[in-house]
Design a protein around this motif. Structure first.
Motif, PDB file in Angstrom:
ATOM      1  N   LEU A  30     -16.180  70.728  12.121  1.00 35.53           N
ATOM      2  CA  LEU A  30     -16.059  72.175  12.322  1.00 35.53           C
ATOM      3  C   LEU A  30     -16.675  72.600  13.655  1.00 35.53           C
ATOM      4  O   LEU A  30     -16.575  73.751  14.054  1.00 35.53           O
ATOM      5  N   LEU A  51     -22.706  84.015   8.699  1.00 38.01           N
ATOM      6  CA  LEU A  51     -21.453  83.695   9.375  1.00 38.01           C
ATOM      7  C   LEU A  51     -21.768  83.491  10.851  1.00 38.01           C
ATOM      8  O   LEU A  51     -22.290  84.390  11.506  1.00 38.01           O
ATOM      9  N   GLN A  53     -20.494  81.931  14.802  1.00 39.17           N
ATOM     10  CA  GLN A  53     -19.389  81.511  15.650  1.00 39.17           C
ATOM     11  C   GLN A  53     -19.859  80.287  16.423  1.00 39.17           C
ATOM     12  O   GLN A  53     -20.896  80.319  17.081  1.00 39.17           O
ATOM     13  N   GLY A  55     -18.049  77.698  19.068  1.00 39.26           N
ATOM     14  CA  GLY A  55     -16.793  77.405  19.743  1.00 39.26           C
ATOM     15  C   GLY A  55     -15.742  78.375  19.242  1.00 39.26           C
ATOM     16  O   GLY A  55     -15.983  79.573  19.144  1.00 39.26           O
ATOM     17  N   GLY A  56     -14.589  77.870  18.828  1.00 44.52           N
ATOM     18  CA  GLY A  56     -13.527  78.751  18.353  1.00 44.52           C
ATOM     19  C   GLY A  56     -13.599  79.026  16.868  1.00 44.52           C
ATOM     20  O   GLY A  56     -12.774  79.749  16.340  1.00 44.52           O
ATOM     21  N   ALA A  57     -14.562  78.441  16.180  1.00 42.22           N
ATOM     22  CA  ALA A  57     -14.567  78.542  14.724  1.00 42.22           C
ATOM     23  C   ALA A  57     -15.601  79.531  14.230  1.00 42.22           C
ATOM     24  O   ALA A  57     -16.673  79.669  14.814  1.00 42.22           O
ATOM     25  N   ARG A  58     -15.249  80.231  13.159  1.00 47.85           N
ATOM     26  CA  ARG A  58     -16.220  81.076  12.467  1.00 47.85           C
ATOM     27  C   ARG A  58     -16.544  80.396  11.156  1.00 47.85           C
ATOM     28  O   ARG A  58     -15.663  80.174  10.335  1.00 47.85           O
ATOM     29  N   ILE A  59     -17.800  80.051  10.998  1.00 46.69           N
ATOM     30  CA  ILE A  59     -18.172  79.208   9.864  1.00 46.69           C
ATOM     31  C   ILE A  59     -19.212  79.915   9.022  1.00 46.69           C
ATOM     32  O   ILE A  59     -20.197  80.442   9.543  1.00 46.69           O
ATOM     33  N   SER A  60     -18.981  79.941   7.707  1.00 47.23           N
ATOM     34  CA  SER A  60     -19.988  80.523   6.834  1.00 47.23           C
ATOM     35  C   SER A  60     -20.834  79.402   6.258  1.00 47.23           C
ATOM     36  O   SER A  60     -20.322  78.382   5.806  1.00 47.23           O
TER      37      SER A  60
END
Lengths: 73, 545
Positions: A30, A51, A53, A55-60
């Protein structure tokens, strides 16, 4: 300081990931790796989950896991 | 020739699959919508839609099946969300290492360019050593079927071919990531849905009445005037039109419900909501992903059970499957309305209360179950304006599914019920009270008596719900040609029973597939017990008032 302590809208750099096994592999894919800059986007209800950010991903990430990721501002 | 579509979750594989093969698989703007491999032949090739994965290590159950599918394909189309190219690099490399023939296809390029992203497809092909396309799906299909050109690998830097877009959260993102706004928005959206669908002066209810009038009164009148035989007339008018036809007239109201759910899904609000409500779900030991499943449960329980496959731990999956039947599915809507419409001029508040009560019970029941919860680490989709075409497509196919179900199984069941209710055990045409159905149903009537139900026809109708929930409404309107109304003290216990009673056969088989027969039977027994206790309890309250 760990991932959970980053203030809202704050930025920090991941310095260490104290996770092994499957979870570590998932984090890596991720984009949650040491050296990556993360940005705090939001807290969930009751503050159990953050939550970010990366890089390009938003990760919870849940609190328990977030505490295992060390960061520096 | 086998062509597999693979890539990270929410890259747009199923949307591409639907476009390539003309299929109608479920899509959504969140991660992990597709949970099992789908196949379809088109233009002489077999396309397969592979569940999204991040790696081949098999962290979740669906990633394992993806790995097998990629190894056996002739061509792998690596579907990549153009904005997330950087983070899907590792998976793309893994696919390239496992299969010689790989095509990389970039999706969601409009949003990518709008946010300032730049990509040079030709240079990117050279970087990967595999052809890269961002053309429309129809053109991609031609390329795939006519033979994929080779690409020469050159050592160039990725930065030359690709500039990532600006990832900073948009205003809409920031709004929906606010936990209070997201939760408030969801409650308001559902309330608005029910208002438009059920308020007597709103399009949902008005269209429903018009459809019912057209099918039952007008069409029934025309047909019964033409038919001579009393038995045939009764079969067509009572069995077919009043039974299955009445259920069909609920289409406008279901359309409203499905439309709002589709809009929430496609815009990414469901995804944001799953994150924001995580605190609530953690308190009741559910994984954050359960929010998707529970919201899908408002549409169809069987489809919602299928979404649980993406969970990483079986105990979290089982817990969600166990509580899902408490979330009232779309098919329970006609049933509630059948009971409540005669009592309330405006059934909107009552039905809304039932739906939220179902959701609350699901959460409460989960809190009582033992076992740890799942660690949540998942991606959240950005908020986007949903594409009208995708939303309408989705709505259309859901309604089509409903019509097929009513025209097939529900209609067949109505005809069977009509036969049982008009013939005696000696196969003579008789009145309803002396029919086989009356004899059989009186056996189960004692279970329903404590709810204030003295009519065997209602007992039979509730049991029909185990086959499909639509059957309850169909059977009631068929067996009560004189019109149907229960006092509140009996209608509410029945609603409680319908709210909690185990889901239909298709949900049963979905549950067996995901969690095993033994677990499913145990769930059904517990749910039946809860349904009976709840119904008796509601009746008891009325006895004291």
């Amino acid at each position: 300081m760990n991932l959970f302590d980053i203030p809202l809208k704050g930025r920090a750099k991941i310095t260490k990931i104290n996770v092994t096994g499957n979870l570590a592999a998932r984090m890596q894919s991720l984009g949650l790796c040491a050296g990556v800059e993360v940005r705090m986007l939001a807290y969930s209800l009751f503050g159990t989950c953050v939550l970010v950010q990366a890089g390009g991903a938003r990760i919870s990430v849940r609190k328990k896991t977030a505490r295992l990721i060390e960061v520096e501002i | 020739m086998k062509i597999a579509l693979a890539g990270n979750p929410n890259a747009g594989k199923t949307t591409l699959f639907n476009a390539l093969t003309g299929s109608d698989l479920r899509t959504g703007n969140f991660h992990g919508v597709t949970t099992c491999v789908a196949r379809k032949k088109s233009g002489g090739a077999e396309f397969s839609d592979v569940p999204g994965a991040y790696s081949f290590s098999g962290y979740s159950m669906e990633e394992r099946s993806a790995a097998e599918e990629i190894a056996s394909a002739d061509i792998v189309v690596n579907v990549v969300d153009a904005s997330c190219l950087m983070q899907s690099l590792s998976y793309t490399r893994e696919i390239l290492a496992r299969n010689k023939k790989v095509v990389i296809y970039l999706t969601k390029t409009a949003r990518f360019r709008r946010r300032g992203g730049k990509v040079d497809v030709k240079k990117l092909s050279e970087y990967f050593g595999a052809p890269v396309y961002d053309c429309p799906p129809s053109q991609l299909k031609k390329i795939l079927l006519s033979g994929v050109p080779k690409a020469q690998k050159k050592s160039i830097a990725l930065e030359v071919a690709y500039t990532p877009p600006d990832f900073s959260p948009s205003r809409a993102d920031r709004l929906f990531y606010n936990r209070f706004f997201a939760l408030g928005f969801f409650v308001a959206a559902m309330a608005a849905t029910f208002f438009i669908a059920f308020h007597p002066m709103m399009p949902g209810a008005l269209l429903k009445d018009a459809a019912e009038d057209a099918i039952v009164v007008k069409l029934g009148g025309v047909i019964s005037a033409r038919l001579k035989s009393e038995a045939v007339k009764s079969l067509v008018v009572e069995g077919v039109l009043q039974g299955a036809g009445t259920v069909l007239s609920f289409i406008p109201q279901l359309a409203v419900l499905y439309l709002i759910l589709a809009l929430l899904d496609e815009s990414g609000i469901t995804s944001a909501l799953a994150f924001c409500t995580d605190g609530l779900f953690e308190k009741v030991n559910l994984s954050g992903r359960a929010a998707f499943s529970l919201i899908s449960g408002f549409g169809c329980t069987a489809a919602a059970i299928a979404t649980t496959r993406g969970y990483c731990t079986p105990s979290a999956q089982r817990r969600t499957i166990a509580v899902l039947p408490f979330v009232p599915c779309g098919a329970k809507l006609p049933v509630f309305l059948t009971f409540l419409s005669p009592l309330f001029e405006n059934p909107f508040p009552a039905v809304t209360c039932l739906y939220f009560a179902g959701l609350a019970s699901a959460l409460a029941f989960s809190a009582l179950l033992k076992g740890g919860s799942e660690d949540m680490l998942s991606e959240v989709a950005p908020i986007t304006f949903p594409r009208p075409k995708t939303v309408l497509y989705k709505l259309f196919f859901q309604l089509k599914g409903f019509i097929i179900k009513v025209a097939g199984p529900v209609l067949a069941f109505c005809i069977l019920s009509w036969f049982l209710s008009h013939f005696s055990f000696s196969f003579e045409y008789t009145e309803v009270e002396r029919s086989m159905l009356a004899g059989l149903s009186k056996v189960i009537l004692p279970v329903f008596r404590p709810m204030g139900i003295d009519d065997w026809r209602l007992a039979y109708a509730s049991v029909c719900g185990f086959i499909a929930k639509e059957n309850v409404a169909a059977t009631i309107s068929m067996l009560f040609p004189e019109g149907f109304a229960l006092p509140l003290s009996a209608a509410l216990p029945m609603c409680a029973f319908i709210l909690y009673c185990p889901a239909c056969v298709s949900a049963f088989s979905a549950s067996v597939k995901e969690a095993g027969l033994k677990f499913t039977l145990k769930c059904y027994a517990v749910q039946l017990a809860i349904a009976l206790i709840a119904a008796y309890a509601v009746r008891l309250v009325f006895c004291f008032i």
